[in-house]
Design a protein around this motif. Structure first.
Motif, PDB file in Angstrom:
ATOM      1  N   LEU A 213       0.813  -1.213   0.000  1.00  0.00           N
ATOM      2  CA  LEU A 213       0.000   0.000   0.000  1.00  0.00           C
ATOM      3  C   LEU A 213       0.850   1.268   0.000  1.00  0.00           C
ATOM      4  CD1 LEU A 213      -2.743  -1.101   2.577  1.00  0.00           C
ATOM      5  CD2 LEU A 213      -2.717  -1.392   0.083  1.00  0.00           C
ATOM      6  N   ASP A 214       2.049   1.180  -0.498  1.00  0.00           N
ATOM      7  CA  ASP A 214       2.959   2.327  -0.541  1.00  0.00           C
ATOM      8  C   ASP A 214       2.337   3.437  -1.388  1.00  0.00           C
ATOM      9  OD1 ASP A 214       5.077   4.141  -0.856  1.00  0.00           O
ATOM     10  OD2 ASP A 214       6.568   2.543  -0.874  1.00  0.00           O
ATOM     11  N   ALA A 215       2.097   4.591  -0.769  1.00  0.00           N
ATOM     12  CA  ALA A 215       1.479   5.717  -1.483  1.00  0.00           C
ATOM     13  C   ALA A 215       2.525   6.666  -2.070  1.00  0.00           C
ATOM     14  CB  ALA A 215       0.553   6.492  -0.543  1.00  0.00           C
ATOM     15  N   ARG A 216       3.745   6.656  -1.559  1.00  0.00           N
ATOM     16  CA  ARG A 216       4.789   7.534  -2.084  1.00  0.00           C
ATOM     17  C   ARG A 216       5.467   6.913  -3.306  1.00  0.00           C
ATOM     18  NH1 ARG A 216       4.977  12.648  -1.387  1.00  0.00           N
ATOM     19  NH2 ARG A 216       7.224  12.641  -1.725  1.00  0.00           N
ATOM     20  N   SER A 217       5.843   5.665  -3.170  1.00  0.00           N
ATOM     21  CA  SER A 217       6.440   4.915  -4.280  1.00  0.00           C
ATOM     22  C   SER A 217       5.510   3.740  -4.561  1.00  0.00           C
ATOM     23  CB  SER A 217       7.841   4.410  -3.905  1.00  0.00           C
ATOM     24  OG  SER A 217       8.387   3.628  -4.944  1.00  0.00           O
ATOM     25  N   PRO A 218       4.527   3.926  -5.427  1.00  0.00           N
ATOM     26  CA  PRO A 218       3.519   2.884  -5.651  1.00  0.00           C
ATOM     27  C   PRO A 218       4.153   1.540  -6.031  1.00  0.00           C
ATOM     28  CG  PRO A 218       2.853   4.936  -6.687  1.00  0.00           C
ATOM     29  CD  PRO A 218       4.263   5.139  -6.213  1.00  0.00           C
ATOM     30  N   LEU A 219       3.438   0.483  -5.719  1.00  0.00           N
ATOM     31  CA  LEU A 219       3.949  -0.864  -5.961  1.00  0.00           C
ATOM     32  C   LEU A 219       4.400  -1.056  -7.403  1.00  0.00           C
ATOM     33  CD1 LEU A 219       4.515  -3.734  -5.038  1.00  0.00           C
ATOM     34  CD2 LEU A 219       2.071  -4.242  -5.315  1.00  0.00           C
ATOM     35  N   ALA A 220       3.746  -0.386  -8.346  1.00  0.00           N
ATOM     36  CA  ALA A 220       4.146  -0.494  -9.753  1.00  0.00           C
ATOM     37  C   ALA A 220       5.597  -0.070  -9.959  1.00  0.00           C
ATOM     38  CB  ALA A 220       3.224   0.354 -10.628  1.00  0.00           C
ATOM     39  N   VAL A 221       6.074   0.868  -9.143  1.00  0.00           N
ATOM     40  CA  VAL A 221       7.472   1.310  -9.238  1.00  0.00           C
ATOM     41  C   VAL A 221       8.396   0.171  -8.840  1.00  0.00           C
ATOM     42  CG1 VAL A 221       9.193   2.909  -8.327  1.00  0.00           C
ATOM     43  CG2 VAL A 221       6.897   3.734  -8.874  1.00  0.00           C
ATOM     44  N   GLY A 222       8.069  -0.501  -7.738  1.00  0.00           N
ATOM     45  CA  GLY A 222       8.880  -1.633  -7.305  1.00  0.00           C
ATOM     46  C   GLY A 222       8.871  -2.765  -8.312  1.00  0.00           C
ATOM     47  N   LYS A 223       7.705  -3.026  -8.899  1.00  0.00           N
ATOM     48  CA  LYS A 223       7.611  -4.083  -9.898  1.00  0.00           C
ATOM     49  C   LYS A 223       8.443  -3.755 -11.137  1.00  0.00           C
ATOM     50  CE  LYS A 223       3.097  -5.967  -8.571  1.00  0.00           C
ATOM     51  NZ  LYS A 223       1.681  -6.179  -8.982  1.00  0.00           N
ATOM     52  N   ALA A 224       8.489  -2.476 -11.497  1.00  0.00           N
ATOM     53  CA  ALA A 224       9.301  -2.069 -12.647  1.00  0.00           C
ATOM     54  C   ALA A 224      10.789  -2.276 -12.364  1.00  0.00           C
ATOM     55  CB  ALA A 224       9.022  -0.607 -12.994  1.00  0.00           C
ATOM     56  N   LEU A 225      11.216  -1.960 -11.141  1.00  0.00           N
ATOM     57  CA  LEU A 225      12.614  -2.207 -10.775  1.00  0.00           C
ATOM     58  C   LEU A 225      12.937  -3.691 -10.883  1.00  0.00           C
ATOM     59  CD1 LEU A 225      12.966   0.067  -7.605  1.00  0.00           C
ATOM     60  CD2 LEU A 225      13.866   0.528  -9.893  1.00  0.00           C
ATOM     61  N   HIS A 226      12.050  -4.513 -10.344  1.00  0.00           N
ATOM     62  CA  HIS A 226      12.268  -5.959 -10.373  1.00  0.00           C
ATOM     63  C   HIS A 226      12.337  -6.479 -11.804  1.00  0.00           C
ATOM     64  CE1 HIS A 226      11.802 -10.211  -9.777  1.00  0.00           C
ATOM     65  NE2 HIS A 226      10.561 -10.225 -10.227  1.00  0.00           N
ATOM     66  N   THR A 227      11.473  -5.988 -12.654  1.00  0.00           N
ATOM     67  CA  THR A 227      11.442  -6.445 -14.041  1.00  0.00           C
ATOM     68  C   THR A 227      12.744  -6.129 -14.769  1.00  0.00           C
ATOM     69  OG1 THR A 227       9.031  -6.221 -14.177  1.00  0.00           O
ATOM     70  CG2 THR A 227      10.250  -6.195 -16.249  1.00  0.00           C
ATOM     71  N   LYS A 228      13.307  -4.965 -14.479  1.00  0.00           N
ATOM     72  CA  LYS A 228      14.488  -4.510 -15.213  1.00  0.00           C
ATOM     73  C   LYS A 228      15.807  -4.995 -14.609  1.00  0.00           C
ATOM     74  CE  LYS A 228      12.068  -0.424 -16.901  1.00  0.00           C
ATOM     75  NZ  LYS A 228      11.926   1.044 -16.818  1.00  0.00           N
ATOM     76  N   ALA A 231      18.882  -9.782 -11.838  1.00  0.00           N
ATOM     77  CA  ALA A 231      19.392 -10.497 -10.671  1.00  0.00           C
ATOM     78  C   ALA A 231      18.534 -10.274  -9.429  1.00  0.00           C
ATOM     79  CB  ALA A 231      20.829 -10.054 -10.377  1.00  0.00           C
ATOM     80  N   SER A 232      17.307  -9.800  -9.616  1.00  0.00           N
ATOM     81  CA  SER A 232      16.497  -9.412  -8.459  1.00  0.00           C
ATOM     82  C   SER A 232      15.387 -10.397  -8.148  1.00  0.00           C
ATOM     83  CB  SER A 232      15.875  -8.029  -8.684  1.00  0.00           C
ATOM     84  OG  SER A 232      14.840  -8.092  -9.660  1.00  0.00           O
ATOM     85  N   GLN A 233      14.933 -10.327  -6.916  1.00  0.00           N
ATOM     86  CA  GLN A 233      13.706 -10.988  -6.502  1.00  0.00           C
ATOM     87  C   GLN A 233      12.812  -9.935  -5.853  1.00  0.00           C
ATOM     88  OE1 GLN A 233      14.147 -13.397  -2.644  1.00  0.00           O
ATOM     89  NE2 GLN A 233      16.220 -13.485  -3.459  1.00  0.00           N
ATOM     90  N   LEU A 234      11.516 -10.122  -5.964  1.00  0.00           N
ATOM     91  CA  LEU A 234      10.547  -9.160  -5.447  1.00  0.00           C
ATOM     92  C   LEU A 234       9.788  -9.779  -4.288  1.00  0.00           C
ATOM     93  CD1 LEU A 234       8.820  -6.512  -5.664  1.00  0.00           C
ATOM     94  CD2 LEU A 234       7.357  -7.776  -7.285  1.00  0.00           C
ATOM     95  N   VAL A 235       9.725  -9.048  -3.186  1.00  0.00           N
ATOM     96  CA  VAL A 235       8.906  -9.428  -2.036  1.00  0.00           C
ATOM     97  C   VAL A 235       7.981  -8.262  -1.718  1.00  0.00           C
ATOM     98  CG1 VAL A 235       8.874 -10.003   0.417  1.00  0.00           C
ATOM     99  CG2 VAL A 235      10.604 -11.018  -1.073  1.00  0.00           C
ATOM    100  N   VAL A 236       6.687  -8.528  -1.689  1.00  0.00           N
ATOM    101  CA  VAL A 236       5.689  -7.510  -1.366  1.00  0.00           C
ATOM    102  C   VAL A 236       5.170  -7.765   0.046  1.00  0.00           C
ATOM    103  CG1 VAL A 236       3.475  -6.488  -2.003  1.00  0.00           C
ATOM    104  CG2 VAL A 236       5.042  -7.299  -3.791  1.00  0.00           C
ATOM    105  N   LEU A 237       5.251  -6.743   0.886  1.00  0.00           N
ATOM    106  CA  LEU A 237       4.746  -6.843   2.258  1.00  0.00           C
ATOM    107  C   LEU A 237       3.294  -6.397   2.261  1.00  0.00           C
ATOM    108  CD1 LEU A 237       7.832  -5.370   4.159  1.00  0.00           C
ATOM    109  CD2 LEU A 237       7.219  -7.773   3.842  1.00  0.00           C
ATOM    110  N   PRO A 238       2.362  -7.283   2.543  1.00  0.00           N
ATOM    111  CA  PRO A 238       0.933  -6.947   2.442  1.00  0.00           C
ATOM    112  C   PRO A 238       0.484  -5.937   3.485  1.00  0.00           C
ATOM    113  CG  PRO A 238       1.217  -9.130   3.403  1.00  0.00           C
ATOM    114  CD  PRO A 238       2.578  -8.690   2.941  1.00  0.00           C
TER     115      PRO A 238
END
Length: 269
Positions: A213-228, A231-238
């Protein structure tokens, strides 16, 4: 607490524990090394945890107004070397996440791994141009005013509504120590930074750790980092907002510890 001179600036820092070095990079908006309290409490049993007050934050000196993201990164690299930290793991939240990327861009052999929490590839690299302009204009107008007049309205962007009142009050108290002029310098650095180009080249293990529920850096931003970052893995904290290290400290610390334990092995020269 300690202090060293880096790039001609006094840099305050906190260190505790022993083991593999873990460098913590805080966000902007008045945050400093104190914002990592839950991580010191939980991780210094296994790691040499080091958190700086970035230039212009906490008890550190203000940088020149011309400081850009590259200057922050070079100062961080010098800080790591002055303390004798050999290939540390680097964990950055928000501005600190962008700084971790800038550090890798300019000093790729320095970090052993990256943990990007609520991070951006710089605002220019992660947000629409009109949103960057909106943030810059709003913050530029408000940051020189008394903190009590404007900081409270930023809390909803940092924590979710379910965050305990005491946590919100402590966060606001920390943010109230903001350095107005230095924050404008940090604001410009963050707004102008576009680190998308380095993302495909990152070849150290990387954890993208993002609040759902990150309102400053929306989850889509994190997903974009992971996609690009291959060597990354993505963990989302609900159910967690921007300051996931505070709002969900136990889950945050568990994910950091689990990731770092998975990397145990010989450290290169």
């Amino acid at each position: 607490m300690g202090a060293v001179t880096v790039s001609g600036l006094k840099i305050n820092y906190r260190a505790a524990g022993s083991g593999d070095p873990l460098v913590l990079l805080h966000g902007g908006f008045g945050f400093d090394s104190r914002s990592w309290g839950p991580q010191f409490d939980a991780l210094d049993d296994e790691f040499n945890v080091v958190a700086w007050d970035a230039p212009g934050c906490g008890r550190s000196d203000d940088p020149p107004e011309s400081f850009c993201m590259g200057d922050y990164a070079d100062s961080l690299a010098e800080f790591v070397r002055v303390l004798g930290l050999n290939r540390p793991h680097v964990l950055g939240l928000s501005f600190g996440g962008a700084l971790a990327l800038a550090l890798y861009e300019r000093h790729p052999s320095l970090p052993r791994s990256l943990i990007l929490a609520g991070a951006y590839a710089g605002w220019a690299g992660s947000l629409p141009a009109d949103e960057v302009q909106r943030r810059v204009q709003l913050i530029s107008e408000e940051v020189t005013q008394p903190p009590d007049d404007w900081l409270p309205k930023y809390l909803p962007g940092m924590l979710t509504e379910s965050a305990p009142r005491e946590m919100a009050e402590q966060t606001l108290a920390l943010m109230s120590g903001i350095h107005p002029r230095a924050s404008l310098t940090m604001l410009r650095a963050m707004a102008n930074a576009d680190l998308r180009g380095i993302l495909p080249n990152i070849d150290v293990p990387t954890l993208v750790l993002h609040g759902e529920l990150d309102a400053r850096s929306p989850l889509a931003v994190g997903k974009a980092l992971h996609t690009k970052i291959s060597a990354s893995q993505l963990v989302v904290l609900p159910g967690v907002g921007h300051l996931s290290n505070v709002e969900a400290a136990d889950a945050f610390n568990f994910e950091v510890r689990t990731f770092l334990r998975s990397l145990r092995g010989p450290v290169g020269p």
